[in-house]
Design an enzyme around this catalytic site. Structure first.
Site, short mmCIF file in Angstrom:
data_model
loop_
_atom_site.label_atom_id
_atom_site.label_comp_id
_atom_site.label_asym_id
_atom_site.label_seq_id
_atom_site.Cartn_x
_atom_site.Cartn_y
_atom_site.Cartn_z
N ASP A 175 20.31 -46.63 -26.02
CA ASP A 175 20.25 -45.23 -25.57
C ASP A 175 21.08 -44.35 -26.50
OD1 ASP A 175 19.32 -43.26 -23.87
OD2 ASP A 175 20.82 -43.62 -22.32
N HIS A 193 13.23 -40.27 -26.61
CA HIS A 193 13.16 -40.28 -25.15
C HIS A 193 11.76 -39.96 -24.64
CE1 HIS A 193 17.54 -40.67 -25.06
NE2 HIS A 193 17.42 -40.93 -23.78
N HIS A 201 10.04 -43.22 -24.73
CA HIS A 201 10.47 -43.99 -23.56
C HIS A 201 9.68 -43.59 -22.32
CE1 HIS A 201 12.63 -43.88 -19.71
NE2 HIS A 201 12.99 -45.11 -20.01
N HIS A 224 16.34 -48.85 -19.67
CA HIS A 224 16.07 -47.55 -20.29
C HIS A 224 16.41 -47.56 -21.78
CE1 HIS A 224 16.24 -43.09 -20.64
NE2 HIS A 224 17.33 -43.30 -21.34
#
Length: 367
Positions: free
Chosen positions: A171, A254, A257, A271
Site C-alpha cells: 500500500d 488504487h 485495486h 488491500h
C-alpha cells in the site's frame, strides 16, 4: 485551489503504548466504544484494561462483522448510540479503522484509531473506503477531519503475521508514484486541495524508507521481533503513506485495486497486495523508465508482494474478466482520472496484461 495537507491531531508510536489508550482517550470523553474483531479483543483487552485505572474512562466493546459496508456502519452506529458512548475507537486493521471513522463522523464524535497491524495507510486518513456486504468496492467516503488520535503500539504490530506488514508495504509503495502523478496533472488531493511540498517530501521519504528497510523489516517480523527497521517501516506504512496518499493524492494504483475487487479470487488478498500490482500497472501506463520498473519489481519480489495475475490468485486469465477490471478502474469518479493523461479502459487492459508479462519475465530471470 489552495494547497492543503491533512494529518491526525496526534500520531503516537512506541512499544507498550496500547496501555495508554484510555489515558489519551480521557481528553475526549468518558465512555469509549471500542470496535474490534473477536481475536483482536483477546489480544488487546488485557493491555487496555491494565492502563484504564485512574483515567475515569469506561470501555464498551463491539465485535466487527468483517466488512466496511453501509449496513455495518449503521449497525455499529446504533450499538454505540445504545451504549451511550461519547467517543469511538477502531482497534485492528484497515476496515475496522474505516468503519470506526465513518461511525464517528455520522455520530459527530471523536475517533481514536489503534492499528494492531501495519497493513494499510488507512489509520491517519480522513477517508473511509466503503464496500458492499460482499466485498466489492462501492465508494470513497471523504470525511471532514482526520482522526483525533492515531495510536500505534509497535510491540503489538511486530507480532502480527509478517504478511500483514508486507501488505502494508504494498500500500505504501504506491504513495510516491500516485502523488507524483497528481503533482504532474495538478489534480486535487483527498482533502480538497493541491499537494504541498511537505506532502511530496513525505511521499518520497515513504518510498525511500521502504527500499532501505523493507527486506530487513520483513525478515525481523518473521521472528516476532521489533527492530529499528520494523519501527521505520511501521511509520512508513502508517504515517508517511497515510499523509502522503491523502495530501499527495491517489491515481492509477488504487484505481486498479478497486477494479480487481470484481474478481472473486482476489478477495483472498490484502488491500496492499493488490495495490502493489496496481503500482506496476500505473508505471506501465506511464511508460516509466525501465530501471524504475525493475526497482519496483525487485522490491516486490524481495519482500513477497505480487507482480503477476497468478500471484493475485487469478490462475486462468480471461480477457473479458480483465476488461471488467479495467472498466471499473477507469470508471468516472475513480482516481485514474488524476493521471496526467487520458486513460481508457482499453489502456488499462493493455497495462494490466503488460504488467503481468513483466512480472513473469523478471520471475523467470530471477530478478
Amino acid at each position: 485551489m489552495a494547497q492543503i495537507i491533512g494529518s491526525p491531531g496526534r500520531y503516537i508510536q512506541g512499544k507498550g503504548e496500547l496501555n495508554n489508550l484510555c489515558k489519551y482517550a480521557a481528553s475526549y470523553g468518558s465512555r469509549l466504544f471500542i470496535l474490534t474483531s473477536p481475536s483482536g479483543k483477546k489480544r488487546v483487552e488485557p493491555s487496555i484494561q491494565a492502563g484504564k485505572e485512574g483515567t475515569g474512562v469506561e470501555t464498551v466493546y463491539e465485535v466487527f462483522n468483517g466488512e466496511c459496508s453501509m449496513n455495518e456502519i449503521n449497525r455499529v452506529m446504533k450499538a454505540a448510540e445504545g451504549a451511550g458512548c461519547d467517543m469511538i475507537a477502531g482497534v485492528g486493521g484497515g476496515k475496522i479503522h474505516d468503519t470506526a471513522k465513518a461511525v464517528a463522523h455520522y455520530m459527530g464524535k471523536p475517533v481514536i484509531i489503534v492499528p494492531t497491524i501495519a497493513s494499510t495507510d488507512a489509520p491517519c486518513s480522513a477517508l473511509s473506503v466503503i464496500y458492499t456486504d460482499e466485498g466489492v468496492f462501492e465508494k470513497y467516503l471523504f470525511l471532514p477531519a482526520s482522526p483525533n488520535v492515531v495510536l500505534v503500539d509497535t510491540e503489538v504490530v511486530s507480532k502480527a503475521p509478517a504478511r500483514l506488514l508486507v501488505a502494508g508495504m504494498g500500500d505504501a509503495l504506491a504513495t510516491y508514484f500516485e502523488a507524483r502523478a497528481c503533482m504532474q496533472s495538478s489534480a486535487a488531493n483527498c482533502v480538497g486541495g493541491k499537494s504541498t511540498l511537505a506532502a511530496m517530501a513525505l511521499a518520497r521519504l515513504c518510498y525511500e524508507t521502504l527500499l532501505e528497510n523493507g527486506v530487513s523489516a520483513a525478515l525481523a517480523v518473521t521472528e516476532n521481533v521489533c527492530t529499528k527497521a520494523v519501527e521505520h517501516v511501521i511509520e512508513a506504512n502508517t504515517y508517511l503513506s497515510g499523509i502522503g496518499f491523502e495530501s499527495g493524492g491517489l491515481a492509477g494504483a488504487h484505481a486498479v485495486h478497486n477494479g480487481l475487487t470484481v474478481i472473486e479470487e482476489t478477495h483472498a488478498l490484502y488491500h496492499g497486495e493488490k495495490v502493489a500490482f496496481g503500482t506496476l500497472v500505473q508505471l506501465v501506463l506511464e511508460n516509466a523508465d525501465s530501471e524504475e520498473i525493475e526497482t519496483v519489481v525487485d522490491f516486490c519480489s524481495a519482500v513477497g508482494l505480487p507482480t503477476t495475475l497468478s500471484q493475485l490468485g487469478i490462475k486462468e486469465v480471461k480477457p473479458d474478466q480483465i476488461m471488467e477490471v479495467a472498466k471499473l478502474a477507469a470508471a468516472e469518479g475513480d482516481t485514474l482520472g488524476n493521471m496526467p493523461f487520458e486513460v481508457t479502459p482499453e489502456d488499462v487492459y493493455a497495462a494490466i496484461m503488460a504488467a503481468d508479462a513483466i512480472g513473469r519475465h523478471y520471475a523467470e530471470e530471477g530478478v
